[in-house]
Write an enzyme that holds these catalytic residues in place. Structure first.
Site, short mmCIF file in Angstrom:
data_model
loop_
_atom_site.label_atom_id
_atom_site.label_comp_id
_atom_site.label_asym_id
_atom_site.label_seq_id
_atom_site.Cartn_x
_atom_site.Cartn_y
_atom_site.Cartn_z
CB VAL A 74 -54.91 -30.20 30.70
CG1 VAL A 74 -54.10 -30.88 29.59
CG2 VAL A 74 -54.74 -30.95 32.01
CB CYS A 75 -52.51 -26.01 27.49
SG CYS A 75 -52.35 -25.22 25.88
CG LEU A 76 -54.26 -32.48 24.84
CD1 LEU A 76 -52.84 -32.72 24.34
CD2 LEU A 76 -54.70 -33.65 25.71
CG ASN A 119 -47.85 -28.60 26.94
OD1 ASN A 119 -47.11 -29.56 26.80
ND2 ASN A 119 -47.69 -27.49 26.24
#
Length: 160
Positions: free
Chosen positions: A95-97, A88
């Site tokens: 950051v992919c969150l 992610n």
């Protein structure tokens, strides 16, 4: 009336005070220092430790938080170093969150962001993959994925 930047800086100054009083063990979060020695509240240098008992343990991962004038209405951009190995995390380090995207709420704090990112390290979300080859290893060759994670942890030891 305060401008958006005033609101952002005021909130970040309060978060900095709160962090200095009490923060989770092993984590670091501090505003960057400008060439003139003053503090830049809009850019924070952080360290997220790998959780004990996980393949991330022993790593102290550098993370940069970049806030804009719309904070806390808009989430900061959170970036690991370029090329960071995680399902992610984009190759750029971004950051992919969910809490940094559609799930963002102005009440989310720097502390919550960093704990959320620490949790993401050992709980990747293949449904929201940012790195195809990394995701493929996670889903098709878990032992090699875990090996790569442990190797990365060794590249980021605690600096004292």
């Amino acid at each position: 009336m305060a401008s958006g930047g005033g609101v952002a800086r005021g909130r970040l100054a309060e978060e900095r005070k709160s962090w200095r009083r009490s923060h989770p063990h092993g984590f670091v979060a501090k505003p960057a220092t400008l060439p003139d020695g003053s503090v830049n509240l809009m850019v924070w240098n952080c360290i997220v430790p790998g959780k004990e008992g996980t393949d991330w343990e022993g790593g102290y991962f550098p993370l940069f938080l970049n806030f804009d004038e719309n904070y806390p209405t808009r989430a900061p951009v959170c970036k690991f170093p370029t090329g960071f190995f995680h399902v992610n995390v984009y190759s750029t380090g971004a950051v992919c969150l969910s809490i940094l995207g559609d799930g963002w709420k102005p009440s989310i704090t720097v502390r919550q962001i960093l704990i959320g990112i620490q949790d993401l390290l050992d709980n990747p979300n293949p449904a929201s993959s940012a790195q195809g080859p990394c995701c493929e290893l996670l889903t098709k060759n878990l032992p090699e994925y875990k090996n790569r994670v442990r190797q990365q942890a060794k590249r980021y030891p605690l600096h004292v």
